[in-house]
Design a protein around this motif. Structure first.
Motif, PDB file in Angstrom:
ATOM      1  N   GLY A 380     -33.132  -2.176   8.920  1.00 35.07           N
ATOM      2  CA  GLY A 380     -34.185  -1.181   9.026  1.00 35.07           C
ATOM      3  C   GLY A 380     -35.579  -1.690   8.796  1.00 35.07           C
ATOM      4  N   HIS A 381     -36.536  -1.044   9.491  1.00 32.90           N
ATOM      5  CA  HIS A 381     -37.959  -1.253   9.230  1.00 32.90           C
ATOM      6  C   HIS A 381     -38.319  -0.308   8.083  1.00 32.90           C
ATOM      7  CE1 HIS A 381     -37.592  -3.154  13.069  1.00 32.90           C
ATOM      8  NE2 HIS A 381     -37.567  -2.025  13.741  1.00 32.90           N
ATOM      9  N   VAL A 382     -37.897  -0.678   6.892  1.00 38.15           N
ATOM     10  CA  VAL A 382     -37.914   0.288   5.795  1.00 38.15           C
ATOM     11  C   VAL A 382     -39.315   0.639   5.308  1.00 38.15           C
ATOM     12  CG1 VAL A 382     -35.578  -0.123   4.990  1.00 38.15           C
ATOM     13  CG2 VAL A 382     -37.418  -1.636   4.218  1.00 38.15           C
ATOM     14  N   GLY A 383     -40.309  -0.151   5.682  1.00 39.36           N
ATOM     15  CA  GLY A 383     -41.669   0.188   5.295  1.00 39.36           C
ATOM     16  C   GLY A 383     -42.152   1.488   5.898  1.00 39.36           C
ATOM     17  N   ASP A 384     -41.531   1.917   7.015  1.00 40.40           N
ATOM     18  CA  ASP A 384     -41.895   3.208   7.595  1.00 40.40           C
ATOM     19  C   ASP A 384     -40.702   4.146   7.726  1.00 40.40           C
ATOM     20  OD1 ASP A 384     -40.703   1.837   9.703  1.00 40.40           O
ATOM     21  OD2 ASP A 384     -42.597   1.501  10.754  1.00 40.40           O
ATOM     22  N   GLY A 385     -39.617   3.868   6.992  1.00 33.12           N
ATOM     23  CA  GLY A 385     -38.499   4.802   6.926  1.00 33.12           C
ATOM     24  C   GLY A 385     -37.565   4.781   8.108  1.00 33.12           C
ATOM     25  N   ASN A 386     -37.654   3.771   8.947  1.00 36.04           N
ATOM     26  CA  ASN A 386     -36.866   3.679  10.183  1.00 36.04           C
ATOM     27  C   ASN A 386     -35.711   2.701   9.980  1.00 36.04           C
ATOM     28  OD1 ASN A 386     -37.647   2.374  13.511  1.00 36.04           O
ATOM     29  ND2 ASN A 386     -36.099   3.839  12.926  1.00 36.04           N
ATOM     30  N   PHE A 387     -34.480   3.120  10.312  1.00 34.81           N
ATOM     31  CA  PHE A 387     -33.372   2.164  10.240  1.00 34.81           C
ATOM     32  C   PHE A 387     -32.440   2.331  11.435  1.00 34.81           C
ATOM     33  CE2 PHE A 387     -31.600   5.798   7.964  1.00 34.81           C
ATOM     34  CZ  PHE A 387     -30.255   5.806   8.306  1.00 34.81           C
ATOM     35  N   HIS A 388     -31.681   1.266  11.693  1.00 32.55           N
ATOM     36  CA  HIS A 388     -30.808   1.172  12.855  1.00 32.55           C
ATOM     37  C   HIS A 388     -29.372   0.921  12.401  1.00 32.55           C
ATOM     38  CE1 HIS A 388     -34.460   0.298  15.351  1.00 32.55           C
ATOM     39  NE2 HIS A 388     -34.864  -0.189  14.187  1.00 32.55           N
ATOM     40  N   VAL A 389     -28.444   1.495  13.129  1.00 30.18           N
ATOM     41  CA  VAL A 389     -27.020   1.211  12.944  1.00 30.18           C
ATOM     42  C   VAL A 389     -26.518   0.575  14.231  1.00 30.18           C
ATOM     43  CG1 VAL A 389     -24.738   2.136  12.419  1.00 30.18           C
ATOM     44  CG2 VAL A 389     -26.778   3.208  11.424  1.00 30.18           C
ATOM     45  N   GLY A 390     -25.891  -0.578  14.123  1.00 30.83           N
ATOM     46  CA  GLY A 390     -25.314  -1.243  15.287  1.00 30.83           C
ATOM     47  C   GLY A 390     -23.808  -1.093  15.280  1.00 30.83           C
ATOM     48  N   LEU A 391     -23.315  -0.017  15.874  1.00 37.08           N
ATOM     49  CA  LEU A 391     -21.875   0.252  15.869  1.00 37.08           C
ATOM     50  C   LEU A 391     -21.159  -0.705  16.803  1.00 37.08           C
ATOM     51  CD1 LEU A 391     -22.082   4.136  16.056  1.00 37.08           C
ATOM     52  CD2 LEU A 391     -21.312   2.802  14.080  1.00 37.08           C
ATOM     53  N   LEU A 392     -20.098  -1.343  16.286  1.00 33.08           N
ATOM     54  CA  LEU A 392     -19.275  -2.255  17.080  1.00 33.08           C
ATOM     55  C   LEU A 392     -18.004  -1.513  17.456  1.00 33.08           C
ATOM     56  CD1 LEU A 392     -20.237  -5.019  14.704  1.00 33.08           C
ATOM     57  CD2 LEU A 392     -20.392  -5.380  17.168  1.00 33.08           C
ATOM     58  N   VAL A 393     -17.829  -1.259  18.750  1.00 36.93           N
ATOM     59  CA  VAL A 393     -16.799  -0.321  19.177  1.00 36.93           C
ATOM     60  C   VAL A 393     -15.924  -0.903  20.280  1.00 36.93           C
ATOM     61  CG1 VAL A 393     -18.394   1.563  18.636  1.00 36.93           C
ATOM     62  CG2 VAL A 393     -18.181   0.772  21.000  1.00 36.93           C
ATOM     63  N   ASP A 394     -14.744  -0.305  20.403  1.00 38.83           N
ATOM     64  CA  ASP A 394     -13.843  -0.571  21.520  1.00 38.83           C
ATOM     65  C   ASP A 394     -13.948   0.623  22.459  1.00 38.83           C
ATOM     66  OD1 ASP A 394     -11.840  -1.012  23.327  1.00 38.83           O
ATOM     67  OD2 ASP A 394     -10.209  -1.098  21.851  1.00 38.83           O
ATOM     68  N   GLU A 395     -14.691   0.471  23.544  1.00 41.34           N
ATOM     69  CA  GLU A 395     -14.918   1.596  24.445  1.00 41.34           C
ATOM     70  C   GLU A 395     -13.655   2.035  25.178  1.00 41.34           C
ATOM     71  OE1 GLU A 395     -19.351   1.992  25.964  1.00 41.34           O
ATOM     72  OE2 GLU A 395     -18.360   0.222  26.809  1.00 41.34           O
ATOM     73  N   ASP A 396     -12.623   1.195  25.139  1.00 46.49           N
ATOM     74  CA  ASP A 396     -11.368   1.560  25.795  1.00 46.49           C
ATOM     75  C   ASP A 396     -10.445   2.358  24.881  1.00 46.49           C
ATOM     76  OD1 ASP A 396     -12.100   0.253  28.161  1.00 46.49           O
ATOM     77  OD2 ASP A 396     -11.402  -1.682  27.371  1.00 46.49           O
TER      78      ASP A 396
END
Length: 468
Positions: A380-396
């Motif tokens: 996350g860019h925590v200085g402005d309250g923004n964070f990301h989740v990178g979900l690792l998934v099996d689309e099948d």
């Protein structure tokens, strides 16, 4: 005007006329091969690919005007395209049409070093721009990680690691030249640093995601390259402690340039990918800009604040090669994630909340990921309250994808319940359009819709995005 068929696509005769006209205008810079069309559809997330019918590669503003006027005369959709690094289906063509790839419009038109600004075409990437500026002692500070085009960054109101000090694209774009959906050429402002003249059209188009027009030039604020830079890594016993350290740093007035959170799982992925050898606990990547004495003082003050919250040791350096390695590790988090689940696909998503609610939101999100039996490192860019989740998934795996989409909905609603937003910097596109009805009152959405209708009454400019 050609009639449109019921599914919203132009009829085949209209499309054929447009493709024929564009081929006469552009020659081999008009392409219809299946492979290229699919390359110009959404590629980065779970939003399905919807390719255009053709891809145009203009080299000048005049060619963009001609393309748009031809498409408008036949009511054929136009989809602006930068580098394709967006995450929410921004470049998809749900109703077909022409993708206008601006990659050949990549010149620096002017640099006004004494005024700290420059004028560029939309297809130049941020790295190419900074390489051009290097000898002037100036740089463009917005850094979303990907080597995105400046036009695309303006269109999505991009942000990044430097936003806590230098702001986002809305703070760094002074003026735009835009081709409207009817093919008119609009200049939104001049180079003056401030103006009280008329509506702020610059900020109307910044973040419009190509739904109101195609940007053909951008006037940008520049910054002086700092005399000295220090950067380093500080581990913490918990995500909450790292977030509290971020808040304390900002509230104490330390002029931090970058402050990025990696949770323990993301650190593990980075170690596997780059061999950086960090302690596998939550950590902050931090950078300070200023004078030689200033960055030392700022680093020491941050170390003291971190220690008060159980963090440390804060290991920092001023040598360029060490800082470059550190930030390359941060920028490679997308690729590092694959080490956690080889063969998986990454679905990235982001939200943003007031920084006082950041720790609460991240901790609740980590618990949700675990309960959902998903793999999702957080950065996350925590200085402005923004964070990301990178979900690792099996689309099948249909059952897993049900859990993925349910988690993503809960994540957005968690952020909204904390007075946050469904996206801090990825944008809305197709993927998050449905959440605008929860984020904004009906009157607000109605006003957005009336603006879209007034500027694009035929709904040909990147249709199917933002407003459903």
């Amino acid at each position: 005007m050609t009639k449109r068929v019921e599914n919203g696509r132009p009829d085949s005769a209209a499309l054929a006329d447009v493709i024929s006209g564009l081929a006469a205008l552009l020659g081999t810079r008009l392409q219809t091969s299946e492979a290229l069309r699919f390359q110009h559809a959404n590629m980065a997330t779970s939003v399905n690919r919807e390719p255009p019918d053709a891809v145009a590669f203009p080299q000048t503003t005049e060619e963009v005007v001609a393309i748009v006027r031809l498409c408008a005369s036949h009511r054929v959709p136009v989809i602006p395209y930068g580098t394709g690094t967006s995450f929410e289906g921004h470049v998809n063509a749900p109703f077909g049409g022409v993708s206008v790839d601006c990659s050949l419009m990549n010149r620096v038109l002017a640099v006004h070093a004494e005024d700290l600004d420059c004028v560029v075409e939309p297809g130049i990437t941020r790295k190419a721009l900074n390489a051009h500026l290097r000898d002037t002692g100036l740089f463009f500070p917005v850094d979303p990680g990907a080597d995105a085009s400046i036009g695309g960054m303006a269109s999505t109101r991009a942000s990044g690691t430097n936003a806590v000090r230098y702001g986002t694209m809305k703070d760094n774009v002074l003026a735009l030249t835009v081709v409207t959906p009817e093919g008119a050429l609009v200049e939104t402002a001049h180079r003056a640093r401030k103006s009280s003249a008329g509506y702020d059209l610059t900020r109307l188009f910044v973040g419009a995601e190509g739904t109101l027009g195609i940007i053909t030039s951008v006037t940008l604020r520049l910054q002086g390259i700092p005399e000295a830079i220090s950067g380093g890594v500080c581990p913490f016993p918990s995500v909450e402690a790292a977030c509290l350290a971020t808040i304390a740093t900002i509230q104490s007035g330390i002029p931090v340039a970058r402050i990025e959170l990696l949770d323990a799982l993301q650190v593990r992925a980075c170690n596997l990918h780059s061999g950086i050898g960090l302690p596998e606990s939550p950590c902050l990547f931090v950078e300070f800009h200023g004078s030689d004495a200033g960055v030392v003082e700022q680093s020491e003050r941050f170390a003291e604040l971190a220690a008060d919250l159980g963090g440390g040791p804060f290991t920092w350096a001023t040598a360029a090669e060490e800082r470059t390695k550190l930030w390359q590790t941060r920028h490679d988090v997308y690729w590092a994630g694959f080490k956690l689940r080889p063969g998986a696909k990454t679905i990235p998503t982001d939200v943003c909340v007031p920084i006082s609610r950041l720790a609460e939101c991240v901790v609740a999100t980590q618990a949700d990921i675990a309960e959902s039996r998903l793999v999702g490192p957080i950065v996350g860019h925590v200085g402005d309250g923004n964070f990301h989740v990178g979900l690792l998934v099996d689309e099948d795996d249909p059952a897993e994808m049900v859990r993925v989409h349910a988690f993503m909905e809960r994540l957005v609603r968690r952020a909204l319940s904390m007075e946050g937003t469904c996206t801090g910097e990825h944008g809305v596109g197709q993927g998050k359009a449905k959440y605008l009805r929860e984020e904004f009152p009906a009157a607000t959405l109605d006003l957005m819709g009336r603006i879209k209708q007034a500027i694009d009454p035929l709904n040909i400019m990147n249709p199917g995005k933002i407003l459903l």
